[in-house]
Motif scaffolding. Structure first.
Motif, mmCIF file in Angstrom:
data_model
loop_
_atom_site.group_PDB
_atom_site.id
_atom_site.type_symbol
_atom_site.label_atom_id
_atom_site.label_comp_id
_atom_site.label_asym_id
_atom_site.label_seq_id
_atom_site.Cartn_x
_atom_site.Cartn_y
_atom_site.Cartn_z
ATOM 1 N N ARG A 163 49.936 46.983 21.273
ATOM 2 C CA ARG A 163 49.278 47.404 21.260
ATOM 3 C C ARG A 163 47.404 46.390 21.805
ATOM 4 N NH1 ARG A 163 44.523 51.001 19.464
ATOM 5 N NH2 ARG A 163 45.028 50.196 17.583
ATOM 6 N N THR A 221 46.919 52.188 23.530
ATOM 7 C CA THR A 221 47.622 52.776 22.570
ATOM 8 C C THR A 221 48.247 53.846 23.321
ATOM 9 O OG1 THR A 221 44.509 52.189 22.016
ATOM 10 C CG2 THR A 221 46.529 54.607 20.801
ATOM 11 N N ALA A 273 51.317 51.994 23.470
ATOM 12 C CA ALA A 273 52.616 52.072 22.219
ATOM 13 C C ALA A 273 52.462 53.069 21.648
ATOM 14 C CB ALA A 273 51.829 51.143 21.607
ATOM 15 N N PHE A 287 54.303 51.731 16.881
ATOM 16 C CA PHE A 287 53.236 52.091 16.791
ATOM 17 C C PHE A 287 52.741 53.308 15.645
ATOM 18 C CE2 PHE A 287 48.753 53.289 17.357
ATOM 19 C CZ PHE A 287 48.222 52.259 17.446
ATOM 20 N N PRO A 288 51.929 52.799 14.211
ATOM 21 C CA PRO A 288 51.421 52.095 14.103
ATOM 22 C C PRO A 288 51.816 51.060 13.408
ATOM 23 C CG PRO A 288 50.925 54.350 12.879
ATOM 24 C CD PRO A 288 52.135 53.986 13.423
ATOM 25 N N GLY A 344 54.561 47.335 16.649
ATOM 26 C CA GLY A 344 53.827 48.398 16.947
ATOM 27 C C GLY A 344 51.980 48.022 18.310
ATOM 28 N N ARG A 345 51.342 47.349 16.759
ATOM 29 C CA ARG A 345 49.647 46.856 16.965
ATOM 30 C C ARG A 345 50.183 45.693 17.516
ATOM 31 N NH1 ARG A 345 46.030 50.340 14.160
ATOM 32 N NH2 ARG A 345 46.667 51.654 12.840
#
Length: 359
Positions: free
Chosen positions: A169, A182, A185, A160-161, A165-166
């Motif tokens: 999340r 969040t 992640a 993440f980001p 990773g998103r």
């Protein structure tokens, strides 16, 4: 983004290339010259890099156009030596929507790779180490197929980001909620970012840049999501300042400077009988002093195009707007009249108090 060249717009989205991208092309040209490559070979290698980044633009457009379907606009896509960045106005709170937006980018690379696989003739067992060492007209599109596959695999890493990773999340948010998802992640992303940096020192310096981008990106988004959670359910009235100094349109630059020196304000609201007519910043005042305009009315140098908030607006919306625009101060209205002002510092103090009360 500063120091970026505007390449135009696609679907209303500005496409920018950062000046550091020229360093990448220069590095490719230098590498080819060290190999003893002639000009056509060097230009082909640089052309390959540009083609790869065209695929990166399409990848970012995948994110942006999917976000557009959910009413989320994208200001720009910026190309950097380490990849592309789509500046979405915001990320959706709904994990299903975030999942679709995150997956859309790599899906574009899957489509590109699949199309190339369909149209390119089979080369059987011709692959060798030398096949990947130098770009030639014969292997140009085969290497492009390979790069798109690598982009899919790399973006699947749950750092993440980055896209992976998103996706992580979004999947976690279905069960744990956005804030906890969040945190998990982001922590994983920062751990993987440190690994990227270590590997980068040993093998590829670009991984160091990617690691730094991931580490600080994960940290920033984690903090932002926590802050928005503290602000949820609160109105602008609760976070605004009611003790502030205003200026009348007829007051001079000299009078405004006196108020600047006597207090702690760096920005002023220009009001007349409760109606906001503009705002004035310290930098605008200093510029007027440099131009020897001490007797000029502040109405002549103020910013007349002013966005305002209402006391009933969501405090989280005001915070997001302040983070996005970096405007130092917004007037707050009640029934059309000036009731207060709000800025990032005051909202941050509100967050600090809420954080202290919950721990």
């Amino acid at each position: 983004m500063k120091w970026s060249l505007n390449l135009g717009r696609i679907a209303g989205i500005k496409i920018l290339v950062h000046w550091t991208f020229a360093l990448l092309l220069g590095w490719v040209a230098f590498t080819e010259s060290q190999r003893g490559s002639d000009l056509p070979t060097t230009l082909l290698a640089m052309g390959f890099i540009i083609t790869v980044f065209f695929c990166v633009v399409l990848h970012e457009l995948g994110h942006a156009l999917t976000a557009q379907r959910y009413g989320i606009s994208t200001k720009m896509i910026t190309l950097l030596p380490i990849g592309g960045v789509a500046s979405l106005e915001r990320m959706p709170q709904d994990p299903k929507k975030e999942l679709m937006i995150a997956v859309a980018g790599p899906a574009v690379n899957v489509v590109i790779a699949f199309i190339l696989w369909l149209v390119l003739p089979s080369i059987g067992d011709s692959f060798s180490e030398e096949f990947f060492l130098r770009i030639t007209p014969a292997n140009f599109f085969y290497l492009l197929l390979f790069v798109n596959v690598v982009l899919v695999v790399f973006n699947a890493i749950p750092a993440f980001p980055m896209d992976g990773g998103r996706v992580l999340r979004a999947l976690l948010a279905f069960k744990l909620g956005r804030v906890r998802a969040t945190q998990i992640a982001a922590n994983l992303g920062q751990f993987l970012a440190i690994i990227f940096v270590f590997i980068g020192f040993m093998y590829n310096p670009f991984l160091i840049l990617i690691g730094a981008f991931v580490f600080f990106g994960a940290y920033s988004e984690n903090i932002l999501v926590q802050h928005l959670d503290y602000l949820r359910g609160h109105s602008v009235r609760e976070g605004m300042m009611t003790n502030f100094v205003t200026l009348a349109p007829t007051e001079t630059v000299r009078e405004a400077l006196n108020k600047l020196l006597m207090g702690s304000e760096h920005e002023f609201v220009i009001e007349e009988e409760g109606k906001v007519v503009g705002t004035l910043t310290r930098s605008q005042l200093i510029q007027a002093v440099k131009e020897e305009q001490m007797q000029l009315p502040v109405v002549e140098i103020m910013s007349a195009d002013v966005k305002t908030f209402n006391v009933q607006d969501k405090l989280s919306d005001a915070y997001t707007e302040l983070q996005k625009t970096r405007v130092p101060l917004y007037p707050v209205l009640e029934n059309g009249r000036l009731a207060g002002v709000i800025n990032t510092d005051n909202i941050n103090e509100f967050i600090m108090i809420k954080s202290a009360l919950t721990h």
